[in-house]
Write a protein that holds these residues in place. Sequence first.
Motif, PDB file in Angstrom:
ATOM      1  N   ASP A  64       0.855  -1.276   0.379  1.00 61.17           N
ATOM      2  CA  ASP A  64      -0.021   0.003  -0.063  1.00 61.17           C
ATOM      3  C   ASP A  64       0.818   1.340  -0.078  1.00 61.17           C
ATOM      4  O   ASP A  64       0.522   2.441  -0.550  1.00 61.17           O
ATOM      5  N   THR A  65       1.936   1.292   0.569  1.00 62.76           N
ATOM      6  CA  THR A  65       2.714   2.490   0.891  1.00 62.76           C
ATOM      7  C   THR A  65       4.129   2.486  -0.041  1.00 62.76           C
ATOM      8  O   THR A  65       4.922   2.931   0.231  1.00 62.76           O
ATOM      9  N   TRP A 238      -2.322  12.106  10.956  1.00 62.10           N
ATOM     10  CA  TRP A 238      -3.887  12.531  11.535  1.00 62.10           C
ATOM     11  C   TRP A 238      -4.518  12.431  10.102  1.00 62.10           C
ATOM     12  O   TRP A 238      -5.801  11.959  10.035  1.00 62.10           O
ATOM     13  N   ASP A 239      -3.962  13.019   9.033  1.00 60.07           N
ATOM     14  CA  ASP A 239      -4.737  13.172   7.696  1.00 60.07           C
ATOM     15  C   ASP A 239      -4.878  11.433   7.033  1.00 60.07           C
ATOM     16  O   ASP A 239      -6.142  11.326   6.604  1.00 60.07           O
ATOM     17  N   ALA A 240      -3.934  10.782   7.372  1.00 59.35           N
ATOM     18  CA  ALA A 240      -3.993   9.328   6.959  1.00 59.35           C
ATOM     19  C   ALA A 240      -5.167   8.636   7.648  1.00 59.35           C
ATOM     20  O   ALA A 240      -5.819   7.801   7.109  1.00 59.35           O
ATOM     21  N   TRP A 241      -5.224   9.086   8.989  1.00 56.91           N
ATOM     22  CA  TRP A 241      -6.324   8.469   9.703  1.00 56.91           C
ATOM     23  C   TRP A 241      -7.795   8.915   9.365  1.00 56.91           C
ATOM     24  O   TRP A 241      -8.477   8.000   9.318  1.00 56.91           O
ATOM     25  N   ASN A 242      -7.854   9.877   9.032  1.00 55.82           N
ATOM     26  CA  ASN A 242      -9.287  10.590   8.342  1.00 55.82           C
ATOM     27  C   ASN A 242      -9.592  10.011   7.258  1.00 55.82           C
ATOM     28  O   ASN A 242     -10.712   9.756   6.880  1.00 55.82           O
ATOM     29  N   SER A 244      -8.650   6.956   6.215  1.00 54.88           N
ATOM     30  CA  SER A 244      -8.572   5.484   6.279  1.00 54.88           C
ATOM     31  C   SER A 244      -7.499   4.750   5.781  1.00 54.88           C
ATOM     32  O   SER A 244      -7.461   3.760   5.211  1.00 54.88           O
ATOM     33  N   ARG A 245      -6.231   5.442   5.706  1.00 52.55           N
ATOM     34  CA  ARG A 245      -5.035   5.029   5.030  1.00 52.55           C
ATOM     35  C   ARG A 245      -4.071   4.302   6.101  1.00 52.55           C
ATOM     36  O   ARG A 245      -2.915   4.806   6.805  1.00 52.55           O
ATOM     37  N   VAL A 246      -4.631   3.480   6.833  1.00 52.67           N
ATOM     38  CA  VAL A 246      -3.788   2.697   8.072  1.00 52.67           C
ATOM     39  C   VAL A 246      -2.337   2.354   7.747  1.00 52.67           C
ATOM     40  O   VAL A 246      -1.528   2.693   8.403  1.00 52.67           O
ATOM     41  N   SER A 247      -2.414   1.942   6.524  1.00 54.89           N
ATOM     42  CA  SER A 247      -0.752   1.553   6.055  1.00 54.89           C
ATOM     43  C   SER A 247       0.210   2.918   6.138  1.00 54.89           C
ATOM     44  O   SER A 247       1.528   2.622   6.641  1.00 54.89           O
ATOM     45  N   ASP A 248      -0.520   3.855   5.744  1.00 55.62           N
ATOM     46  CA  ASP A 248       0.429   4.965   5.738  1.00 55.62           C
ATOM     47  C   ASP A 248       0.661   5.582   7.155  1.00 55.62           C
ATOM     48  O   ASP A 248       1.882   5.830   7.444  1.00 55.62           O
ATOM     49  N   ILE A 249      -0.212   5.071   8.028  1.00 54.75           N
ATOM     50  CA  ILE A 249       0.112   5.541   9.441  1.00 54.75           C
ATOM     51  C   ILE A 249       1.249   4.657  10.126  1.00 54.75           C
ATOM     52  O   ILE A 249       2.032   5.001  10.548  1.00 54.75           O
ATOM     53  N   ILE A 250       1.043   3.421   9.826  1.00 53.18           N
ATOM     54  CA  ILE A 250       2.304   2.293  10.252  1.00 53.18           C
ATOM     55  C   ILE A 250       3.742   2.688   9.561  1.00 53.18           C
ATOM     56  O   ILE A 250       4.629   2.902  10.524  1.00 53.18           O
ATOM     57  N   ILE A 251       3.648   3.101   8.299  1.00 55.86           N
ATOM     58  CA  ILE A 251       4.850   3.564   7.830  1.00 55.86           C
ATOM     59  C   ILE A 251       5.351   4.844   8.505  1.00 55.86           C
ATOM     60  O   ILE A 251       6.728   5.137   8.832  1.00 55.86           O
ATOM     61  N   ALA A 252       4.616   5.800   8.592  1.00 60.81           N
ATOM     62  CA  ALA A 252       4.891   7.025   9.201  1.00 60.81           C
ATOM     63  C   ALA A 252       5.395   6.952  10.586  1.00 60.81           C
ATOM     64  O   ALA A 252       6.175   7.576  11.044  1.00 60.81           O
ATOM     65  N   VAL A 253       4.819   6.061  11.302  1.00 60.52           N
ATOM     66  CA  VAL A 253       5.093   5.692  12.583  1.00 60.52           C
ATOM     67  C   VAL A 253       6.687   5.127  12.916  1.00 60.52           C
ATOM     68  O   VAL A 253       7.429   5.402  13.698  1.00 60.52           O
ATOM     69  N   ILE A 254       6.796   4.167  11.944  1.00 63.87           N
ATOM     70  CA  ILE A 254       8.099   3.567  11.872  1.00 63.87           C
ATOM     71  C   ILE A 254       9.200   4.785  11.577  1.00 63.87           C
ATOM     72  O   ILE A 254      10.262   4.834  12.260  1.00 63.87           O
TER      73      ILE A 254
END
Length: 279
Positions: A64-65, A238-242, A244-254
């Motif tokens: 996804d990312t 936060w924008d990825a959460w709004n 529904s791009r959960v994969s983007d959130i995971i990569i950003a957290v890493i």
Amino acid sequence: MTAPLKIRRRRSRFEPQPLIKFAYEQIKALIPPVIAIVIFLVIWQLLTNSPDANLPSPIRTIKDTWELIIDPFFDNGGIDKGLFWQLFTSLQRVALGFSLAAIVGIGLGILVGTNRIMYQALDPIFQVLRTVPPLAWLPISLAGFQQANPSAIFVIFITAIWPIIINTTEGVRQIPQDYNNVSRVLRLNRQTYFFKILFPATVPYIFTGLKIGIGLSWLAIIAAEMLIGGVGIGFFIWDAWNSSRVSDIIIAVIYVGIVGLLLDKFITFLGNLVVSEEK
């Protein structure tokens, strides 16, 4: 006539053994964390392999990312930027706010540590303010500055300054009394006392405060950017959460975790460098 003596120069031979030993030690040190990461990824894959899973699996996350990973430098205008620019913007805010906190915190910490009356008056206030969560300062900063970017920088400043002040103050107060007695006997001026006694004895405490401060700064900017909006890794999450791009959130957290680790190592490196120079 005697023949001139021929001086034989010993050729320096390249010995690969130290390099091989160093490489072996580095590879050996990497084995445990690599194994731990592989085990974590396998467990993650097993737990999210079901179609009903709420979180994407590692394989799905990479798929996804993939465009974000291979092209972190794209800039389509507005907030549509790659992860490099999102992180770079956040780091700029952290660098400014943390630098101001370091300058003010170290100076104020030394001043409070060397003055007993100021210590008794201000230390309780510092102890109370350091417990205030970073986001609690955001409404106050927005009310004061009326702009998002200065407000975020102020949150960084006010979050990082307390551990710097407290640790610097404690470092000054922990200077052995014998050192102060010797400085009085030798009649050292303030400049000599500062550079020869006070600063070298306080350096470990200062960098302990800086390490805590940089970690809190990085935590605070992520949370602050979720609320102030604009470009930044916090708002990207936060924008990825709004969306529904959960994969983007995971990569950003890493990415956030890796950058936080690098910041901590950088402060540790500077601390070791300063300590070695003082010795």
